[in-house]
Design a protein around this motif. Structure first.
Motif, PDB file in Angstrom:
ATOM      1  N   GLN A 330       0.817  -1.210   0.000  1.00  0.00           N
ATOM      2  CA  GLN A 330       0.000   0.000   0.000  1.00  0.00           C
ATOM      3  C   GLN A 330       0.855   1.266   0.000  1.00  0.00           C
ATOM      4  N   LEU A 331       2.005   1.221   0.637  1.00  0.00           N
ATOM      5  CA  LEU A 331       2.885   2.386   0.604  1.00  0.00           C
ATOM      6  C   LEU A 331       3.423   2.613  -0.810  1.00  0.00           C
ATOM      7  N   ALA A 332       3.761   1.538  -1.506  1.00  0.00           N
ATOM      8  CA  ALA A 332       4.217   1.668  -2.889  1.00  0.00           C
ATOM      9  C   ALA A 332       3.113   2.257  -3.766  1.00  0.00           C
ATOM     10  N   LEU A 333       1.871   1.791  -3.577  1.00  0.00           N
ATOM     11  CA  LEU A 333       0.756   2.320  -4.347  1.00  0.00           C
ATOM     12  C   LEU A 333       0.518   3.790  -4.012  1.00  0.00           C
ATOM     13  N   LEU A 334       0.599   4.126  -2.737  1.00  0.00           N
ATOM     14  CA  LEU A 334       0.401   5.512  -2.305  1.00  0.00           C
ATOM     15  C   LEU A 334       1.436   6.427  -2.947  1.00  0.00           C
ATOM     16  N   GLN A 335       2.688   6.035  -2.903  1.00  0.00           N
ATOM     17  CA  GLN A 335       3.745   6.870  -3.465  1.00  0.00           C
ATOM     18  C   GLN A 335       3.598   7.015  -4.978  1.00  0.00           C
ATOM     19  N   SER A 336       3.108   5.955  -5.626  1.00  0.00           N
ATOM     20  CA  SER A 336       2.861   6.041  -7.068  1.00  0.00           C
ATOM     21  C   SER A 336       1.742   7.039  -7.362  1.00  0.00           C
ATOM     22  N   GLN A 337       0.668   6.994  -6.573  1.00  0.00           N
ATOM     23  CA  GLN A 337      -0.413   7.970  -6.746  1.00  0.00           C
ATOM     24  C   GLN A 337       0.111   9.394  -6.577  1.00  0.00           C
ATOM     25  N   GLN A 338       0.952   9.593  -5.590  1.00  0.00           N
ATOM     26  CA  GLN A 338       1.469  10.932  -5.326  1.00  0.00           C
ATOM     27  C   GLN A 338       2.343  11.426  -6.471  1.00  0.00           C
ATOM     28  N   GLY A 339       2.984  10.501  -7.164  1.00  0.00           N
ATOM     29  CA  GLY A 339       3.763  10.874  -8.336  1.00  0.00           C
ATOM     30  C   GLY A 339       2.909  11.305  -9.515  1.00  0.00           C
ATOM     31  N   HIS A 340       1.611  10.964  -9.467  1.00  0.00           N
ATOM     32  CA  HIS A 340       0.694  11.315 -10.565  1.00  0.00           C
ATOM     33  C   HIS A 340      -0.223  12.491 -10.206  1.00  0.00           C
ATOM     34  N   ARG A 341       0.034  13.177  -9.116  1.00  0.00           N
ATOM     35  CA  ARG A 341      -0.857  14.252  -8.681  1.00  0.00           C
ATOM     36  C   ARG A 341      -1.110  15.288  -9.770  1.00  0.00           C
ATOM     37  N   ALA A 342      -0.055  15.706 -10.439  1.00  0.00           N
ATOM     38  CA  ALA A 342      -0.198  16.744 -11.461  1.00  0.00           C
ATOM     39  C   ALA A 342      -1.074  16.250 -12.611  1.00  0.00           C
ATOM     40  N   ARG A 343      -0.866  15.016 -13.034  1.00  0.00           N
ATOM     41  CA  ARG A 343      -1.679  14.470 -14.131  1.00  0.00           C
ATOM     42  C   ARG A 343      -3.144  14.376 -13.717  1.00  0.00           C
ATOM     43  N   PHE A 344      -3.404  13.900 -12.498  1.00  0.00           N
ATOM     44  CA  PHE A 344      -4.786  13.798 -12.032  1.00  0.00           C
ATOM     45  C   PHE A 344      -5.455  15.172 -11.992  1.00  0.00           C
ATOM     46  N   ALA A 345      -4.735  16.165 -11.498  1.00  0.00           N
ATOM     47  CA  ALA A 345      -5.299  17.519 -11.407  1.00  0.00           C
ATOM     48  C   ALA A 345      -5.558  18.094 -12.788  1.00  0.00           C
ATOM     49  N   ASN A 346      -4.654  17.859 -13.724  1.00  0.00           N
ATOM     50  CA  ASN A 346      -4.849  18.358 -15.086  1.00  0.00           C
ATOM     51  C   ASN A 346      -6.067  17.719 -15.740  1.00  0.00           C
ATOM     52  N   PHE A 347      -6.245  16.430 -15.510  1.00  0.00           N
ATOM     53  CA  PHE A 347      -7.411  15.752 -16.091  1.00  0.00           C
ATOM     54  C   PHE A 347      -8.705  16.294 -15.495  1.00  0.00           C
ATOM     55  N   ALA A 348      -8.718  16.507 -14.186  1.00  0.00           N
ATOM     56  CA  ALA A 348      -9.917  17.054 -13.537  1.00  0.00           C
ATOM     57  C   ALA A 348     -10.239  18.436 -14.095  1.00  0.00           C
ATOM     58  N   ALA A 349      -9.213  19.239 -14.346  1.00  0.00           N
ATOM     59  CA  ALA A 349      -9.428  20.569 -14.910  1.00  0.00           C
ATOM     60  C   ALA A 349     -10.020  20.482 -16.308  1.00  0.00           C
ATOM     61  N   GLN A 350      -9.552  19.517 -17.092  1.00  0.00           N
ATOM     62  CA  GLN A 350     -10.096  19.323 -18.442  1.00  0.00           C
ATOM     63  C   GLN A 350     -11.558  18.921 -18.400  1.00  0.00           C
ATOM     64  N   LEU A 351     -11.915  18.074 -17.415  1.00  0.00           N
ATOM     65  CA  LEU A 351     -13.320  17.676 -17.282  1.00  0.00           C
ATOM     66  C   LEU A 351     -14.204  18.875 -16.977  1.00  0.00           C
ATOM     67  N   GLN A 352     -13.725  19.797 -16.160  1.00  0.00           N
ATOM     68  CA  GLN A 352     -14.515  20.972 -15.816  1.00  0.00           C
ATOM     69  C   GLN A 352     -14.739  21.884 -17.013  1.00  0.00           C
ATOM     70  N   GLU A 353     -13.811  21.868 -17.952  1.00  0.00           N
ATOM     71  CA  GLU A 353     -13.898  22.743 -19.118  1.00  0.00           C
ATOM     72  C   GLU A 353     -14.836  22.198 -20.186  1.00  0.00           C
TER      73      GLU A 353
END
Length: 354
Positions: A330-353
Protein backbone atom coordinates in the motif's frame (compact mmCIF):
# COMPACT_ATOMS: atom_id res chain seq x y z
CA UNK A 1 -27.73 -29.67 8.10
CA UNK A 2 -30.05 -26.72 7.45
CA UNK A 3 -33.36 -28.41 8.35
CA UNK A 4 -33.84 -26.47 11.60
CA UNK A 5 -32.98 -23.21 9.85
CA UNK A 6 -35.51 -23.93 7.10
CA UNK A 7 -38.23 -24.62 9.66
CA UNK A 8 -37.71 -21.30 11.44
CA UNK A 9 -37.54 -19.37 8.17
CA UNK A 10 -40.84 -20.81 7.00
CA UNK A 11 -42.47 -19.81 10.28
CA UNK A 12 -40.89 -16.35 10.41
CA UNK A 13 -41.01 -14.84 6.92
CA UNK A 14 -44.20 -14.22 4.93
CA UNK A 15 -42.32 -14.85 1.65
CA UNK A 16 -42.25 -18.61 2.23
CA UNK A 17 -45.02 -21.12 1.66
CA UNK A 18 -45.24 -24.64 3.11
CA UNK A 19 -43.20 -26.04 0.21
CA UNK A 20 -39.75 -27.39 1.19
CA UNK A 21 -36.81 -24.97 1.28
CA UNK A 22 -33.39 -25.79 -0.14
CA UNK A 23 -30.45 -24.08 1.60
CA UNK A 24 -26.80 -24.25 0.54
CA UNK A 25 -23.63 -22.15 0.98
CA UNK A 26 -23.21 -19.37 -1.57
CA UNK A 27 -20.31 -17.23 -2.75
CA UNK A 28 -17.04 -16.42 -1.06
CA UNK A 29 -18.07 -13.85 1.54
CA UNK A 30 -15.35 -13.17 4.11
CA UNK A 31 -17.48 -11.45 6.76
CA UNK A 32 -20.98 -12.92 6.96
CA UNK A 33 -22.09 -16.51 6.46
CA UNK A 34 -23.90 -16.42 3.13
CA UNK A 35 -26.49 -18.99 2.06
CA UNK A 36 -28.71 -19.41 -0.99
CA UNK A 37 -32.32 -20.25 -0.15
CA UNK A 38 -34.54 -21.73 -2.86
CA UNK A 39 -38.24 -22.57 -2.91
CA UNK A 40 -39.86 -23.71 -6.13
CA UNK A 41 -38.62 -21.20 -8.75
CA UNK A 42 -37.71 -18.39 -6.32
CA UNK A 43 -34.38 -17.58 -4.64
CA UNK A 44 -33.20 -15.51 -1.68
CA UNK A 45 -29.90 -14.78 0.05
CA UNK A 46 -29.70 -15.54 3.76
CA UNK A 47 -26.87 -14.01 5.78
CA UNK A 48 -25.68 -15.21 9.15
CA UNK A 49 -24.63 -11.94 10.75
CA UNK A 50 -21.01 -11.64 11.93
CA UNK A 51 -21.24 -9.56 15.09
CA UNK A 52 -17.52 -9.84 15.85
CA UNK A 53 -16.81 -7.49 12.92
CA UNK A 54 -20.05 -5.51 13.08
CA UNK A 55 -20.61 -5.16 16.81
CA UNK A 56 -23.70 -2.96 16.46
CA UNK A 57 -26.27 -4.85 14.35
CA UNK A 58 -29.08 -2.56 15.55
CA UNK A 59 -27.26 0.42 14.08
CA UNK A 60 -27.03 -1.31 10.73
CA UNK A 61 -30.69 -2.23 10.86
CA UNK A 62 -31.54 1.40 11.66
CA UNK A 63 -29.47 2.73 8.76
CA UNK A 64 -30.82 0.23 6.26
CA UNK A 65 -34.37 1.02 7.29
CA UNK A 66 -33.69 4.68 6.38
CA UNK A 67 -32.44 3.56 2.97
CA UNK A 68 -35.45 1.32 2.49
CA UNK A 69 -37.94 4.11 3.21
CA UNK A 70 -36.13 6.46 0.85
CA UNK A 71 -35.90 3.86 -1.93
CA UNK A 72 -39.64 3.26 -1.74
CA UNK A 73 -40.33 6.78 -3.04
CA UNK A 74 -37.04 7.56 -4.79
CA UNK A 75 -36.11 4.63 -7.07
CA UNK A 76 -32.59 4.11 -8.37
CA UNK A 77 -31.60 2.74 -11.81
CA UNK A 78 -30.24 -0.35 -10.04
CA UNK A 79 -31.27 -2.44 -7.07
CA UNK A 80 -30.33 -1.91 -3.44
CA UNK A 81 -30.89 -5.33 -1.87
CA UNK A 82 -32.08 -4.54 1.64
CA UNK A 83 -33.13 -6.94 4.41
CA UNK A 84 -36.66 -8.25 4.05
CA UNK A 85 -38.83 -7.75 7.11
CA UNK A 86 -40.00 -10.76 9.06
CA UNK A 87 -43.54 -11.17 10.38
CA UNK A 88 -42.66 -8.96 13.35
CA UNK A 89 -41.44 -6.19 11.06
CA UNK A 90 -37.77 -6.68 11.90
CA UNK A 91 -34.82 -6.96 9.51
CA UNK A 92 -32.88 -9.18 11.93
CA UNK A 93 -34.11 -12.62 12.97
CA UNK A 94 -32.51 -14.54 15.84
CA UNK A 95 -32.18 -18.25 15.05
CA UNK A 96 -30.35 -20.58 17.42
CA UNK A 97 -28.51 -17.70 19.07
CA UNK A 98 -27.38 -16.04 15.83
CA UNK A 99 -28.83 -13.11 13.90
CA UNK A 100 -29.88 -13.73 10.29
CA UNK A 101 -31.09 -11.49 7.49
CA UNK A 102 -32.99 -12.38 4.33
CA UNK A 103 -32.54 -10.61 0.98
CA UNK A 104 -34.06 -10.94 -2.47
CA UNK A 105 -31.64 -12.73 -4.78
CA UNK A 106 -30.11 -10.62 -7.58
CA UNK A 107 -29.01 -12.64 -10.58
CA UNK A 108 -25.88 -11.44 -12.32
CA UNK A 109 -22.08 -11.43 -12.29
CA UNK A 110 -19.48 -10.03 -9.92
CA UNK A 111 -15.94 -8.91 -10.69
CA UNK A 112 -12.86 -9.09 -8.49
CA UNK A 113 -11.04 -6.66 -10.79
CA UNK A 114 -11.93 -4.78 -13.95
CA UNK A 115 -11.36 -6.54 -17.25
CA UNK A 116 -11.69 -3.41 -19.37
CA UNK A 117 -11.75 0.37 -18.68
CA UNK A 118 -15.48 0.72 -19.39
CA UNK A 119 -16.23 -1.43 -16.34
CA UNK A 120 -14.32 0.99 -14.11
CA UNK A 121 -16.39 3.85 -15.46
CA UNK A 122 -19.65 1.92 -14.94
CA UNK A 123 -18.69 1.04 -11.39
CA UNK A 124 -17.80 4.62 -10.48
CA UNK A 125 -20.96 5.92 -12.12
CA UNK A 126 -23.10 3.56 -10.02
CA UNK A 127 -21.44 4.64 -6.78
CA UNK A 128 -21.75 8.26 -7.87
CA UNK A 129 -25.46 7.80 -8.49
CA UNK A 130 -25.81 6.25 -5.05
CA UNK A 131 -24.03 9.25 -3.53
CA UNK A 132 -26.28 11.68 -5.41
CA UNK A 133 -29.43 9.76 -4.45
CA UNK A 134 -28.46 9.50 -0.79
CA UNK A 135 -27.75 13.22 -0.43
CA UNK A 136 -31.47 13.73 0.09
CA UNK A 137 -31.10 11.81 3.37
CA UNK A 138 -29.80 13.49 6.56
CA UNK A 139 -26.32 12.05 7.12
CA UNK A 140 -26.49 12.90 10.83
CA UNK A 141 -29.42 10.48 11.20
CA UNK A 142 -27.18 7.55 10.22
CA UNK A 143 -25.34 5.78 13.01
CA UNK A 144 -21.72 4.64 12.89
CA UNK A 145 -21.71 0.91 12.18
CA UNK A 146 -17.93 0.68 12.64
CA UNK A 147 -16.82 3.58 14.84
CA UNK A 148 -14.06 5.78 13.35
CA UNK A 149 -13.86 3.46 10.33
CA UNK A 150 -12.15 5.96 8.01
CA UNK A 151 -10.61 8.34 10.54
CA UNK A 152 -7.15 8.69 9.05
CA UNK A 153 -5.85 10.86 11.88
CA UNK A 154 -6.80 8.25 14.49
CA UNK A 155 -5.29 5.40 12.45
CA UNK A 156 -2.06 7.42 12.15
CA UNK A 157 -1.96 8.11 15.88
CA UNK A 158 -2.63 4.46 16.66
CA UNK A 159 0.35 3.31 14.60
CA UNK A 160 2.59 5.78 16.43
CA UNK A 161 1.29 4.55 19.78
CA UNK A 162 1.81 0.87 18.97
CA UNK A 163 5.30 1.44 17.54
CA UNK A 164 6.43 3.32 20.65
CA UNK A 165 5.41 0.41 22.89
CA UNK A 166 7.66 -2.08 21.09
CA UNK A 167 11.19 -2.58 22.41
CA UNK A 168 12.69 -2.91 18.93
CA UNK A 169 11.81 -3.17 15.26
CA UNK A 170 13.47 -5.04 12.44
CA UNK A 171 15.22 -3.01 9.77
CA UNK A 172 12.34 -3.66 7.35
CA UNK A 173 9.74 -2.67 9.93
CA UNK A 174 11.62 0.50 10.81
CA UNK A 175 11.96 1.52 7.17
CA UNK A 176 8.28 0.96 6.55
CA UNK A 177 7.27 2.80 9.70
CA UNK A 178 9.38 5.77 8.64
CA UNK A 179 7.76 5.72 5.22
CA UNK A 180 4.34 6.00 6.81
CA UNK A 181 5.35 8.65 9.34
CA UNK A 182 6.54 10.79 6.43
CA UNK A 183 2.89 11.00 5.34
CA UNK A 184 2.15 13.47 8.16
CA UNK A 185 1.42 16.29 5.62
CA UNK A 186 -1.36 14.18 4.06
CA UNK A 187 -2.80 13.54 7.52
CA UNK A 188 -2.70 17.28 8.21
CA UNK A 189 -4.51 17.96 4.93
CA UNK A 190 -7.16 15.39 5.83
CA UNK A 191 -7.75 16.99 9.23
CA UNK A 192 -8.21 20.37 7.58
CA UNK A 193 -10.72 18.94 5.09
CA UNK A 194 -12.83 17.56 7.93
CA UNK A 195 -13.40 21.12 9.10
CA UNK A 196 -14.99 22.12 5.79
CA UNK A 197 -16.40 19.14 3.91
CA UNK A 198 -20.13 18.40 4.34
CA UNK A 199 -21.05 15.09 5.91
CA UNK A 200 -22.71 12.79 3.36
CA UNK A 201 -24.29 9.36 3.42
CA UNK A 202 -21.55 7.14 2.00
CA UNK A 203 -21.32 3.47 1.08
CA UNK A 204 -17.87 3.32 2.73
CA UNK A 205 -16.74 0.08 1.03
CA UNK A 206 -16.79 0.82 -2.68
CA UNK A 207 -14.90 -2.14 -4.08
CA UNK A 208 -15.93 -3.37 -7.50
CA UNK A 209 -16.98 -6.72 -6.02
CA UNK A 210 -19.69 -4.91 -4.08
CA UNK A 211 -21.52 -4.41 -7.36
CA UNK A 212 -23.57 -6.98 -9.22
CA UNK A 213 -23.29 -6.56 -12.97
CA UNK A 214 -25.57 -8.01 -15.59
CA UNK A 215 -24.55 -11.40 -17.01
CA UNK A 216 -23.12 -9.59 -20.05
CA UNK A 217 -21.26 -7.08 -17.82
CA UNK A 218 -22.96 -4.28 -19.76
CA UNK A 219 -24.62 -2.53 -16.79
CA UNK A 220 -24.77 -2.50 -13.01
CA UNK A 221 -27.74 -4.42 -11.62
CA UNK A 222 -27.23 -3.78 -7.89
CA UNK A 223 -25.10 -2.09 -5.26
CA UNK A 224 -24.67 -4.53 -2.38
CA UNK A 225 -22.94 -4.92 1.01
CA UNK A 226 -24.61 -1.88 2.55
CA UNK A 227 -23.64 -2.61 6.16
CA UNK A 228 -21.02 0.14 6.11
CA UNK A 229 -23.43 2.85 4.90
CA UNK A 230 -23.08 5.77 7.33
CA UNK A 231 -22.02 9.38 7.49
CA UNK A 232 -18.75 10.16 5.71
CA UNK A 233 -17.16 12.15 2.90
CA UNK A 234 -17.34 11.65 -0.84
CA UNK A 235 -13.57 11.31 -0.99
CA UNK A 236 -13.90 8.07 1.03
CA UNK A 237 -16.05 6.34 -1.56
CA UNK A 238 -14.20 7.65 -4.59
CA UNK A 239 -10.88 7.00 -2.88
CA UNK A 240 -11.56 3.34 -2.18
CA UNK A 241 -12.47 2.89 -5.84
CA UNK A 242 -9.12 4.39 -6.82
CA UNK A 243 -7.26 2.24 -4.29
CA UNK A 244 -8.81 -1.03 -5.43
CA UNK A 245 -9.46 -0.44 -9.13
CA UNK A 246 -6.82 2.00 -10.44
CA UNK A 247 -3.92 -0.18 -9.32
CA UNK A 248 -1.70 -2.60 -11.19
CA UNK A 249 -1.82 -5.39 -8.60
CA UNK A 250 -4.03 -6.36 -5.63
CA UNK A 251 -3.09 -5.50 -2.05
CA UNK A 252 -1.66 -8.99 -1.44
CA UNK A 253 0.92 -8.72 -4.25
CA UNK A 254 4.62 -8.69 -3.37
CA UNK A 255 6.12 -7.73 -6.74
CA UNK A 256 7.12 -4.38 -5.31
CA UNK A 257 8.48 -2.90 -8.53
CA UNK A 258 5.26 -3.70 -10.37
CA UNK A 259 2.89 -2.03 -7.89
CA UNK A 260 1.72 1.28 -9.28
CA UNK A 261 -1.30 3.50 -9.83
CA UNK A 262 -2.92 3.33 -13.27
CA UNK A 263 -3.73 6.88 -14.44
CA UNK A 264 -5.94 5.69 -17.30
CA UNK A 265 -8.22 3.87 -14.89
CA UNK A 266 -8.18 6.81 -12.47
CA UNK A 267 -9.50 8.97 -15.32
CA UNK A 268 -12.27 6.48 -16.09
CA UNK A 269 -13.22 6.40 -12.40
CA UNK A 270 -13.28 10.18 -12.04
CA UNK A 271 -15.32 10.62 -15.21
CA UNK A 272 -17.84 8.00 -14.13
CA UNK A 273 -18.14 9.20 -10.56
CA UNK A 274 -18.75 12.79 -11.63
CA UNK A 275 -21.32 11.62 -14.17
CA UNK A 276 -23.14 9.71 -11.44
CA UNK A 277 -23.04 12.65 -9.02
CA UNK A 278 -24.42 14.94 -11.73
CA UNK A 279 -23.07 18.07 -10.05
CA UNK A 280 -24.38 17.22 -6.56
CA UNK A 281 -21.28 18.33 -4.68
CA UNK A 282 -19.45 21.45 -3.57
CA UNK A 283 -16.27 22.72 -5.29
CA UNK A 284 -14.25 21.69 -2.22
CA UNK A 285 -15.68 18.17 -2.41
CA UNK A 286 -14.74 17.97 -6.08
CA UNK A 287 -11.17 18.99 -5.23
CA UNK A 288 -10.98 16.50 -2.36
CA UNK A 289 -11.66 13.59 -4.73
CA UNK A 290 -8.20 14.03 -6.24
CA UNK A 291 -6.55 12.93 -2.99
CA UNK A 292 -9.24 10.46 -2.00
CA UNK A 293 -7.23 7.53 -3.34
CA UNK A 294 -4.23 8.62 -1.30
CA UNK A 295 -6.33 8.95 1.84
CA UNK A 296 -7.86 5.50 1.55
CA UNK A 297 -4.58 3.85 0.56
CA UNK A 298 -2.83 5.45 3.53
CA UNK A 299 -5.59 4.31 5.89
CA UNK A 300 -5.29 0.70 4.74
CA UNK A 301 -1.50 0.75 4.89
CA UNK A 302 -1.61 2.12 8.43
CA UNK A 303 -4.08 -0.56 9.45
CA UNK A 304 -1.99 -3.36 7.93
CA UNK A 305 1.24 -2.18 9.55
CA UNK A 306 -0.42 -1.62 12.92
CA UNK A 307 -1.96 -5.09 12.81
CA UNK A 308 1.43 -6.59 11.96
CA UNK A 309 3.06 -4.83 14.90
CA UNK A 310 0.25 -5.99 17.21
CA UNK A 311 0.68 -9.62 16.16
CA UNK A 312 -1.89 -10.02 13.36
CA UNK A 313 -4.93 -9.74 15.60
CA UNK A 314 -7.43 -8.34 13.07
CA UNK A 315 -6.67 -9.32 9.49
CA UNK A 316 -6.45 -12.95 8.57
CA UNK A 317 -2.98 -13.89 7.28
CA UNK A 318 -1.69 -16.93 5.42
CA UNK A 319 1.91 -16.35 6.58
CA UNK A 320 3.37 -14.33 9.50
CA UNK A 321 4.70 -11.37 7.47
CA UNK A 322 1.65 -10.93 5.24
CA UNK A 323 0.35 -7.81 6.97
CA UNK A 324 3.83 -6.28 6.78
CA UNK A 325 3.88 -7.05 3.07
CA UNK A 326 0.38 -5.66 2.60
CA UNK A 327 1.55 -2.44 4.27
CA UNK A 328 4.57 -2.33 1.97
CA UNK A 329 2.27 -2.86 -1.01
CA UNK A 330 0.00 0.00 0.00
CA UNK A 331 2.88 2.39 0.60
CA UNK A 332 4.22 1.67 -2.89
CA UNK A 333 0.76 2.32 -4.35
CA UNK A 334 0.40 5.51 -2.30
CA UNK A 335 3.75 6.87 -3.46
CA UNK A 336 2.86 6.04 -7.07
CA UNK A 337 -0.41 7.97 -6.75
CA UNK A 338 1.47 10.93 -5.33
CA UNK A 339 3.76 10.87 -8.34
CA UNK A 340 0.69 11.31 -10.56
CA UNK A 341 -0.86 14.25 -8.68
CA UNK A 342 -0.20 16.74 -11.46
CA UNK A 343 -1.68 14.47 -14.13
CA UNK A 344 -4.79 13.80 -12.03
CA UNK A 345 -5.30 17.52 -11.41
CA UNK A 346 -4.85 18.36 -15.09
CA UNK A 347 -7.41 15.75 -16.09
CA UNK A 348 -9.92 17.05 -13.54
CA UNK A 349 -9.43 20.57 -14.91
CA UNK A 350 -10.10 19.32 -18.44
CA UNK A 351 -13.32 17.68 -17.28
CA UNK A 352 -14.52 20.97 -15.82
CA UNK A 353 -13.90 22.74 -19.12
CA UNK A 354 -16.02 20.32 -21.14
Amino acid sequence: MFDALATVLTQTYPQFTESPLTIRPFGEGLIHETLLVSQLDKKWILQGFNDSVFRFPDRIDHNLSLLSKHAASHPLPFQLPLPLRNKNGNGLTAIQGKNYRLFDFVDGSTLQQVQQPAQARMAAQAYGKFACWSQQLPAAAFEETIPNFHRLDLRFARLQEVAKQLPSLSEEEQALLQGYLEQQPLVNWYQEQRNHLPLRVTHSDTKINNLIFSKTLSRVEAVVDLDTVMGGYLMYDFGDLVRTVACSLPETATDWEQIQALPELFEELLSGYLEGLNGAMTPLEAKSLLLGGEIMTLIMGLRFLTDHLEGNVYYRVSYPLQNLHRAKNQLALLQSQQGHRARFANFAAQLQER
